[in-house]
Enzyme design. Structure first.
Site, mmCIF file in Angstrom:
data_model
loop_
_atom_site.group_PDB
_atom_site.id
_atom_site.type_symbol
_atom_site.label_atom_id
_atom_site.label_comp_id
_atom_site.label_asym_id
_atom_site.label_seq_id
_atom_site.Cartn_x
_atom_site.Cartn_y
_atom_site.Cartn_z
ATOM 1 N N ASP A 327 -101.750 -6.003 -37.273
ATOM 2 C CA ASP A 327 -100.930 -6.550 -36.195
ATOM 3 C C ASP A 327 -100.331 -7.855 -36.733
ATOM 4 O O ASP A 327 -101.026 -8.634 -37.380
ATOM 5 C CB ASP A 327 -101.792 -6.828 -34.964
ATOM 6 N N THR A 329 -98.658 -10.715 -35.221
ATOM 7 C CA THR A 329 -98.849 -12.019 -34.598
ATOM 8 C C THR A 329 -100.321 -12.409 -34.547
ATOM 9 O O THR A 329 -101.153 -11.683 -34.017
ATOM 10 C CB THR A 329 -98.258 -12.022 -33.172
ATOM 11 N N GLY A 477 -94.714 -6.139 -31.777
ATOM 12 C CA GLY A 477 -93.829 -5.967 -30.627
ATOM 13 C C GLY A 477 -92.513 -6.686 -30.818
ATOM 14 O O GLY A 477 -91.594 -6.549 -30.006
ATOM 15 N N ASP A 527 -104.949 -5.310 -28.766
ATOM 16 C CA ASP A 527 -105.021 -4.273 -29.800
ATOM 17 C C ASP A 527 -106.219 -3.353 -29.609
ATOM 18 O O ASP A 527 -106.479 -2.498 -30.469
ATOM 19 C CB ASP A 527 -105.116 -4.924 -31.190
#
Length: 652
Positions: A327, A329, A477, A527
């Site tokens: 992921d 961020t 995202g 997540d």
């Protein structure tokens, strides 16, 4: 035990014949070995006899039952020989005594090795101070950390440990958090930031408001995870347990066949000796120790390196992972805006533009304002004093500084003054950056580029994973342009951009559908579904929230290089498990036929005492081999450096 064993051997007729010396001609001599041997059997054999009974009751026969059978048959045969009921050749007092000494030595080494693996838990518990200084009004009261309550304010003096999780309300200090995160460098903590129980304020004193106590603290959570990991079962452990169970029946069958063959050959005395030797040498001590000891040491070393193994199966699987999905961020990036570029105009320098912007933003609480002020502080700039501060939502801030009216803001601010944005803005916008312009008396003097800064460690993490043969994938995202910029800088292989949190699990499944073993690395909050879907879920930066249920492995620091440490640990521990299982099983397959006497026709017969030594030696070999894992340095920098150095030194 050794004090009893020496005279048992020394005054034994059979032992004297083997060594070649004479015993005193006195009646009491013949009773020394039986009397002391009985004490040795009852006292030294107690752990094995009680273990044998427990295995019988649980209907899970194993090593204790084999040892119990061997020493009991030797004990009864020896008394039979002493009393003249059986042939004097069945006088096994000295073999039984030596057998138990060797067994106890092997058992002690095993228990000592396992006890060492709890040192991680012991050292974690020792991190807490014995006393805490609680503030009650104007008085300082000394209390035990266990007596603290949420909301209490404690004083942490320079060089002292934090007694409970809490928030700094006064002071700042460089905190040594290595015992929790594995990060060797001290981390600066300021007012409003969280500190963790057991960490050390290295240079300054603090006042901390307690936010968690007892079982709710990070330290307690880490202890629980380490303990659960050491107690949990895994695929390799189940194989070892099954093998140990089968080995019992193999040993029992081999002993029965041995007895039958030697009796049919007309030598029942030899049958007893050979049967006992088979039972002794086939004890699956080494097999029972092969996996638990490796796992216990591995989880301890992991905890010391800031890697918390919650699920042993996840650790086993990590060595087979060929795709690591990050992921973006907060994992590959810091998860907070940072000034990453300054474009000065009209004769201004970068430092001047940043200093004026920081002065104007100094009184603002906006995250972008904090980023600007932080950038000026990092550069060591002198920030001038500001007055007449005002803030306008969606426009920006305004303040008087050294006779100038300085404003910092976005497009609405430019519209108000009817000025154009700087040309560099278009490039920055395509890269997904946030753009702030700085104006002095209505004239643009520069622009600031703010973005989620890439962690410096991410570059080495990606390089090391590539060196290990893993595909590196990023999911976010954010817009495609932002994702592509980060991916290009880090050298990431694939990018999934514009993905909503609820769709991340589907992307993990997509990779798995391609036949890949996927490790998902995320913050463990939004997540969670993806972490659960992945073959291995790794929660990163969870030092203050170790109770994430969706991850199998938890990294106490936010360093993505720790993923390399997990792979390193998985491969090293699997290698040790395989070595131990191969040795333990192979030893029995070779030693049992020798113990049964298959080489007797050519004159080689394995003595029972040597069988006992060989059995215990196999246990010692397994224990020492597992101890080699302690040399593994699982700190993120060490694991990554090892991988990168080996990849550069290997031939192209």
């Amino acid at each position: 035990m050794l004090v009893l064993t020496v005279p048992t051997l020394g005054f034994n007729e059979m032992f004297a014949d083997v060594i070649g010396y004479s015993l005193p001609d006195a009646d009491w001599v013949r009773w020394v070995s039986p009397v002391l041997g009985t004490i040795i059997y009852a006292w030294g054999g107690w752990p094995f006899l009680t273990g044998a009974v427990a295995e019988l009751r649980s209907r899970k026969p194993g090593m204790m039952l084999l040892i119990g059978l061997a020493i009991t048959v030797a004990f009864l045969a020896s008394w039979g020989a002493t009393l003249g009921i059986l042939d004097h050749e069945l006088n096994f007092w000295w073999e039984m005594a030596l057998l138990l000494v060797v067994f106890l030595l092997g058992h002690w080494i095993e228990m000592r090795s396992l006890a060492h693996t709890t040192s991680a838990l012991d050292s974690l518990a020792a991190l807490l101070p014995d006393e805490a200084e609680k503030l009650e009004g104007d008085d300082i009261v000394t209390v035990a950390p266990a007596d603290l309550m949420v909301g209490d304010v404690v004083i942490v003096r320079p060089g002292s440990s934090v007694p409970a999780d809490g928030k700094i309300i006064d002071g700042s200090a460089s905190m040594d958090e290595s015992m929790v995160t594995g990060e060797s460098k001290p981390v600066r903590r300021e007012i409003g930031e969280q500190v963790v129980a057991g960490t050390v304020a290295t240079d300054s004193g603090l006042r901390v408001e307690v936010s968690a106590i007892g079982e709710d603290t990070t330290l307690a959570g880490i202890q629980k995870l380490v303990a659960e990991a050491q107690a949990s079962s895994s695929r390799a452990q189940r194989i070892a347990d099954t093998a140990a169970g089968w080995l019992f029946w193999f040993a029992l069958g081999a002993a029965a066949i041995t007895a039958a063959v030697w009796i049919l050959l007309g030598v029942p005395d030899v049958a007893v000796v050979r049967t006992l030797t088979v039972l002794v040498i086939a004890c699956p001590h080494a097999l029972g120790l092969a996996i638990p000891l490796v796992v216990a040491i591995a989880t301890e070393r992991a905890a010391r390196g800031g890697v918390l193994v919650k699920d042993r199966l996840a650790l086993e699987t990590m060595r087979t992972v060929d795709s690591v999905l990050f992921d973006k961020t907060g994992t590959l990036t810091k998860g907070e805006p940072t000034v990453t570029g300054i474009e000065p105009v009209n004769g201004r320098t970068e430092d001047e533009v940043l200093a004026l912007a920081a002065a104007a933003e100094a009184d603002s609480e906006h995250p972008l304002a904090k980023a600007v002020v932080g950038a000026a502080r990092t550069r060591g700039l002198r920030v001038p004093a500001a007055s007449d501060f005002s803030s306008s939502p969606a426009v920006g801030v305004r303040a008087a500084i050294d006779g100038l009216v300085v404003e910092v803001g976005g497009p609405y601010l430019l519209d108000q003054h009817q000025v154009e944005e700087l040309p560099v803005s278009e490039t920055w916008r395509k890269e997904g950056a946030i753009i702030l312009h700085v104006l002095a008396d209505g004239e643009v003097i520069g622009a600031l580029r703010l973005a989620d800064e890439i962690r410096p460690e991410s570059h080495d993490a990606v390089k090391a994973l590539h060196a290990l043969g893993a595909q590196v994938v990023m999911i976010t995202g954010d817009a495609q342009a932002v994702a592509d910029t980060v991916a290009a800088e880090l050298g990431i292989d694939r990018v999934f951009a514009g993905v909503r949190p609820e769709d991340k699990a589907a992307k993990v499944a997509e990779l798995q559908g391609e036949g890949r073993k996927v490790a998902m690395v995320g913050d463990g909050v939004n997540d969670a579904p993806a972490l659960a879907q992945a073959d291995v879920g790794i929660a990163i930066g969870a030092g203050t929230d170790v109770a994430i249920g969706s991850a199998g492995v938890i990294l106490a620091s936010s360093d993505p290089r720790s993923v390399v440490s997990v792979i390193d640990l998985s491969r090293a521990s699997y290698r040790k498990m395989k070595q131990n299982l191969t040795w333990a099983a192979g030893y029995n397959l070779v030693a049992v036929p020798l113990a049964a006497g298959v080489l007797a026709p050519i004159g080689f017969v394995l003595p029972m005492s040597i069988g006992a030594i060989l059995m215990s030696t196999s246990t010692v070999v397994v224990a020492l081999n597992a101890q080699l894992l302690r040399r593994l340095d699982l700190t993120p920098e060490a694991s990554t450096a090892k991988v990168l150095s080996s990849s550069t030194s290997s031939p192209a």
